[in-house]
Design a protein around this motif. Structure first.
Motif, PDB file in Angstrom:
ATOM      1  N   LYS A 158      10.549   1.834   2.805  1.00 24.71           N
ATOM      2  CA  LYS A 158       9.483   0.743   2.936  1.00 24.71           C
ATOM      3  C   LYS A 158       9.762  -0.122   4.151  1.00 24.71           C
ATOM      4  O   LYS A 158       8.807  -0.397   4.826  1.00 24.71           O
ATOM      5  CB  LYS A 158       9.291   0.116   1.836  1.00 24.71           C
ATOM      6  CG  LYS A 158       8.123  -0.482   1.306  1.00 24.71           C
ATOM      7  CD  LYS A 158       7.872  -1.143   0.250  1.00 24.71           C
ATOM      8  CE  LYS A 158       6.898  -2.423   0.205  1.00 24.71           C
ATOM      9  NZ  LYS A 158       6.860  -3.131  -0.955  1.00 24.71           N
ATOM     10  N   GLN A 178       7.589  -0.345   7.609  1.00 26.74           N
ATOM     11  CA  GLN A 178       6.971  -1.551   8.254  1.00 26.74           C
ATOM     12  C   GLN A 178       7.726  -1.799   9.683  1.00 26.74           C
ATOM     13  O   GLN A 178       6.516  -2.377  10.703  1.00 26.74           O
ATOM     14  CB  GLN A 178       7.593  -2.692   7.355  1.00 26.74           C
ATOM     15  CG  GLN A 178       7.206  -2.990   5.950  1.00 26.74           C
ATOM     16  CD  GLN A 178       7.772  -4.024   4.940  1.00 26.74           C
ATOM     17  OE1 GLN A 178       8.687  -4.438   5.262  1.00 26.74           O
ATOM     18  NE2 GLN A 178       6.978  -3.997   3.932  1.00 26.74           N
ATOM     19  N   ASP A 211       3.433   4.210   9.764  1.00 21.57           N
ATOM     20  CA  ASP A 211       4.524   4.285   8.531  1.00 21.57           C
ATOM     21  C   ASP A 211       4.431   5.808   7.969  1.00 21.57           C
ATOM     22  O   ASP A 211       3.122   6.043   7.783  1.00 21.57           O
ATOM     23  CB  ASP A 211       3.787   3.160   7.471  1.00 21.57           C
ATOM     24  CG  ASP A 211       4.842   3.069   6.168  1.00 21.57           C
ATOM     25  OD1 ASP A 211       5.786   4.127   6.144  1.00 21.57           O
ATOM     26  OD2 ASP A 211       4.486   2.235   5.284  1.00 21.57           O
ATOM     27  N   SER A 232       5.424   6.578   5.462  1.00 19.87           N
ATOM     28  CA  SER A 232       5.373   6.802   3.977  1.00 19.87           C
ATOM     29  C   SER A 232       3.827   6.767   3.456  1.00 19.87           C
ATOM     30  O   SER A 232       3.490   6.917   2.456  1.00 19.87           O
ATOM     31  CB  SER A 232       6.213   5.636   3.247  1.00 19.87           C
ATOM     32  OG  SER A 232       7.471   5.653   3.709  1.00 19.87           O
ATOM     33  N   SER A 233       3.065   6.598   4.532  1.00 24.15           N
ATOM     34  CA  SER A 233       1.618   6.086   4.347  1.00 24.15           C
ATOM     35  C   SER A 233       0.868   7.586   3.629  1.00 24.15           C
ATOM     36  O   SER A 233      -0.344   7.239   3.117  1.00 24.15           O
ATOM     37  CB  SER A 233       0.742   5.805   5.363  1.00 24.15           C
ATOM     38  OG  SER A 233       0.674   6.765   6.387  1.00 24.15           O
TER      39      SER A 233
END
Ligand code: ZN
Length: 420
Positions: free
Chosen positions: A171, A175, A194, A196-197
């Protein structure tokens, strides 16, 4: 009939033509009116892992012999996994792709009988799927928050090799990627966002692996050995994605990939990471240097252009209930347009310097250096494949701008006068 058997029902026409072009060749009338017999050689026949498995009647990645390049035996553990380094296995022989009875997961296929077939490197190895769809995603899954589907035995202890300092998670990395975006030069293939989006494509994953991993993740690893192994792995991927590869680069790639595979295996045996950390896609990394030795830099036989083509077909508006015939009409229309374009291009005059090419009616200058490079690369390839009677025979090759076949005029993209 399995889907694999369908592949050849629609490939048969092109396969027949490729065999004829490689053996009998075709009569070509050059722009100077000279008649030559030209043969067309097939350099490689590639696709993603699943497509190639169908093409060569391979039982695929979940089979015990799930590697199409070498005969390593996988271990079944809810899926099939391939432990240890791939480079210690000798590639499969040419004959093993031609046997009538299934041998080590492969049964004979028409393409294995093509005169240019030289063994496993003939099917390439696609960087986009290997690095983007597989390796980069798997690397991300080493770090918190861990995905549910990949529960690792030792993640919260000091024995876990991919522990990050300061409770850093992906995370934070995401960012940091978003924060650093305005500061970056805009030359990335992907979107640099990002990871992980959830909307990331293969090119985004490759950017993550090549640039975010060594700057935003690896420096935070607590384990020194892991730092070194992953840093070298990333460098190996950088080298593999370059357009020029030196012999020492290939050595580096082979060593870095092998050490990564041994590292995973040792940690899995020690119970520190999951035994499922080595699926066939991780195993294939160990064959990258072998494939580069046979075929050259990976971008030259990447599936990126194929994927773009698939995108084009997907965008075509075709009839919902008669997909096949509808697509056929679209393709025929395009073919007719291409032939018409070729005819009109053939009416144009070649300039005095003979270095112009015609493409859709526009003129493009081909830079002499680029052409010399192309010619050298072709000569090296022909010498390596033993075509044209070795180095001496290769000297006679030249490019022609125009040819005739079955009464139709075709013009090559590059139109160069005489020998170059
Ligand atoms: Zn293998």
């Amino acid at each position: 009939t399995s889907p694999a058997n369908y592949v050849y029902t629609f490939l048969q026409p092109i396969i027949t033509e490729l065999f004829a072009l490689a053996t009998d060749g075709m009569e070509v009338t050059t722009i100077e009116g000279e008649s030559i017999n030209a043969k067309v050689h097939l350099l490689l026949f590639t696709g993603d892992t699943l497509a190639v498995a169908d093409l060569i009647n391979h039982r695929g990645h979940s089979h015990k012999y799930g590697c199409r390049i070498c005969p390593i035996a996988g271990v079944y553990n809810g899926g099939t996994y391939f432990h240890g380094k791939a480079s210690s296995h000798t590639p499969r022989s040419v004959d093993s792709y031609r046997t009538l009875n299934e041998t080590l997961g492969i049964t004979r296929s028409p393409i294995a009988f093509h005169p240019d077939f030289r063994g496993p490197a003939f099917f390439g190895l696609d960087e986009m799927h290997l690095f983007g769809q597989n390796l980069a995603r798997r690397l991300r899954e080493y770090f918190r928050p861990y995905p549910d589907r990949n529960i690792l035995p030792d993640v919260e202890t000091r024995n876990y090799p991919f522990l990050l300092t300061d409770n850093r998670t992906m995370k934070h990395v995401g960012q940091d990627m978003v924060k650093s975006r305005p500061l970056l030069p805009g030359h990335f293939d992907g979107n640099w966002t990002d990871i992980s989006s959830g909307s990331s494509r293969a090119v985004d994953w490759i950017d993550f692996m090549l640039y975010a991993l060594p700057t935003l993740v690896i420096p935070y690893l607590t384990n020194k050995k892991s730092k070194e192994i992953l840093n070298n792995l990333v460098i190996a991927c950088h080298l593999s994605l370059r357009w020029e590869v030196r012999p020492e680069d290939m050595n580096f790639v082979r060593n870095a990939m092998s050490r990564y595979q041994v590292f995973l295996d040792t940690n899995a045996q020690g119970g520190h990471i999951s035994r499922k950390s080595q699926p066939v896609q991780i195993h294939y990394l160990g064959h990258v240097s072998y494939i580069m030795q046979c075929l050259g830099p990976m971008p030259a036989y990447s599936c990126r252009s194929l994927e773009r083509t698939i995108g084009q077909y997907k965008q075509m508006s075709i009839s919902k209930n008669k997909k096949g015939p509808s697509l056929q009409i679209k393709l025929e229309d395009r073919l007719i347009k291409n032939i018409a374009d070729a005819h009109s291009a053939a009416q144009e005059n070649v300039n005095e310097d003979g270095e112009l090419c015609v493409l859709k009616g526009k003129r493009y200058k081909i830079d002499g250096d680029a052409f010399a490079k192309l010619r050298r690369a072709l000569k090296r390839y022909l010498a390596r494949m033993g075509l044209g009677g070795g180095n001496d025979g290769v000297e006679g090759w030249s490019f022609y701008g125009q040819m005739e076949r079955d009464g139709k005029v075709y013009r090559s993209v590059c139109s160069v006068g005489g020998d170059i």
